[in-house]
Design a protein around this motif. Structure first.
Motif, mmCIF file in Angstrom:
data_model
loop_
_atom_site.group_PDB
_atom_site.id
_atom_site.type_symbol
_atom_site.label_atom_id
_atom_site.label_comp_id
_atom_site.label_asym_id
_atom_site.label_seq_id
_atom_site.Cartn_x
_atom_site.Cartn_y
_atom_site.Cartn_z
ATOM 1 N N SER A 229 0.841 -1.192 0.000
ATOM 2 C CA SER A 229 0.000 0.000 0.000
ATOM 3 C C SER A 229 0.876 1.242 0.000
ATOM 4 O O SER A 229 2.063 1.195 0.349
ATOM 5 N N TYR A 249 2.688 -8.103 -4.720
ATOM 6 C CA TYR A 249 1.668 -7.114 -5.088
ATOM 7 C C TYR A 249 1.228 -7.222 -6.543
ATOM 8 O O TYR A 249 0.083 -6.918 -6.877
ATOM 9 N N SER A 277 -4.180 -12.935 4.898
ATOM 10 C CA SER A 277 -2.803 -12.669 5.310
ATOM 11 C C SER A 277 -2.234 -13.790 6.168
ATOM 12 O O SER A 277 -1.024 -13.840 6.403
ATOM 13 N N ILE A 343 1.051 -10.003 2.309
ATOM 14 C CA ILE A 343 0.100 -8.992 1.843
ATOM 15 C C ILE A 343 -1.003 -9.584 0.973
ATOM 16 O O ILE A 343 -1.885 -8.850 0.508
ATOM 17 N N ARG A 346 -4.603 -8.450 1.146
ATOM 18 C CA ARG A 346 -5.053 -7.173 0.585
ATOM 19 C C ARG A 346 -5.403 -7.288 -0.899
ATOM 20 O O ARG A 346 -5.941 -6.336 -1.467
#
Length: 376
Positions: A229, A249, A277, A343, A346
């Motif tokens: 993020s 990501y 997560s 991550i 997310r």
């Protein structure tokens, strides 16, 4: 978000995006970051050469980098046949039995696979560097060689520097970072425990400032491990890093084309989208060295009491290469064998890379604004 590293590499944002997908790497560079192509999947120099040609044609003249897997100490290597003979029969039997139990079909037409196996060998990694340096000389877009296993040998670092290209190396501890700097590495990638792939024991919140303090002005520090993020990028820069290194990501980027894909997300992406997560484990089963992977039925099988101990690198790579190819060809997210960081919780949608970059920048700006307001 611009830092001294942005200016040094001629990029808009100090976001270094590692990915095995040339389509994603090119999109990261086009969007203002630095796409870094993972080369371990290339067995042949000619295949990498063709892929780098494609990258050059699809990056709008923007810089990009390549990532190799090369130990600092040159190992003794045998032929593929020699290495195959070193794998215990019971390990092969376990892998075959596990794939059968999980319902993973064989490869089409009984084909065998070595894709990605030779890329773990030191000699092949050197050929990757040679190909990249040829492109750097001819076209000038390759600006970075990153090494996933620490500092490359000194002669490799010297060779890369002679072509005007920077060298980056991953570090999971302060001592690793200091060795990198002593060897002449330009960028230390401070990768915390949360990261996908090969990762150490120290968490990012502790590791980043520790390495920043240890390195000082001798090298840039890229913060890695758990960055997903713009808020986390702001935190990394606040701790003294001059950029970030992100891998997991990009696995749900719309351009990502590795793995089986039907009308929607690939099997790998389906597994990522379903994960929280908490759905990762750190094991040696992927390469022989500790690596964080998605927790699936495949990792569960290796955790069972009857499972053998993973082999050292590169034997474990050779052992599981065909299994990984079969798993990638299976339409079952529950058995995916894939490095991924924490991550993943997310990552809930398939998103074009340009939008992923924009989201990071917007959230970074908002975080900085909050800090500015808090000061007054």
């Amino acid at each position: 978000m611009r830092t001294s590293l942005s200016d040094e590499f001629g990029i808009e944002y100090p976001i270094f995006g590692f990915t095995p997908s040339e389509h994603v790497a090119a999109a990261i560079s086009r969007a203002g970051g630095m796409g870094v192509l993972g080369c371990v999947r290339f067995n042949e120099a000619e295949e990498l050469d063709a892929t780098l040609d494609w990258m050059r044609e699809n990056t709008d003249g923007k810089p990009f980098g390549v990532d190799v897997v090369m130990p600092a100490k040159i190992p003794t290597e045998g032929s593929q046949v020699d290495l195959d003979s070193m794998i215990p029969p019971e390990h092969r039997a376990f892998v075959e039995r596990t794939l059968d139990d999980l319902g993973v079909p064989p490869l089409p037409d009984g084909d065998r696979v070595s894709a990605g196996v030779l890329g773990w060998l030191h000699s092949v990694a050197r050929s990757h560097v040679d190909v990249a340096m040829t492109h750097a000389d001819k076209y000038g877009q390759i600006k970075l060689i990153a090494n996933a296993l620490g500092s490359p040998p000194e002669d490799v670092i010297s060779n890369v520097h002679s072509h005007g290209v920077k060298v980056a190396a991953l570090a999971g501890a302060k001592e690793h970072a200091l060795r990198h700097v002593s060897a002449g590495v330009d960028l230390v990638i401070a990768q915390g425990h949360e990261a996908g792939g090969h990762t150490g024991e120290v968490t990012s919140m502790v590791l980043w400032p520790e390495i920043v303090d240890a390195v000082g002005d001798a090298a840039h520090v890229l913060a890695a491990g758990g960055v997903g993020s713009g808020r986390q990028i702001a935190a990394a820069l606040a701790m003294g890093a001059t950029g970030v290194w992100m891998g997991t990501y990009w696995l749900t980027a719309a351009e990502y084309q590795l793995g089986v894909r039907g009308a929607g997300p690939s099997v790998i992406q389906q597994a990522i989208l379903n994960a929280t997560s908490r759905d990762t484990v750190r094991r040696r089963i992927y390469s022989g060295k500790p690596a964080r992977l998605l927790k699936t039925k495949w990792t569960d099988a290796w955790d069972a009491e009857n499972a053998p101990e993973p082999l050292p690198m590169p034997l474990q790579n050779i052992l599981v290469a065909e299994a990984h190819a079969r798993i990638s060809g299976a339409d079952d997210p529950g058995v995916v064998a894939m490095p991924a960081g924490q991550i993943v919780g997310r990552m809930n949608a398939i998103t074009p890379t340009e939008e992923l970059i924009k989201g990071l920048v917007d959230e970074y700006d908002a975080a900085v604004d909050r800090l500015e307001k808090a000061r007054h």
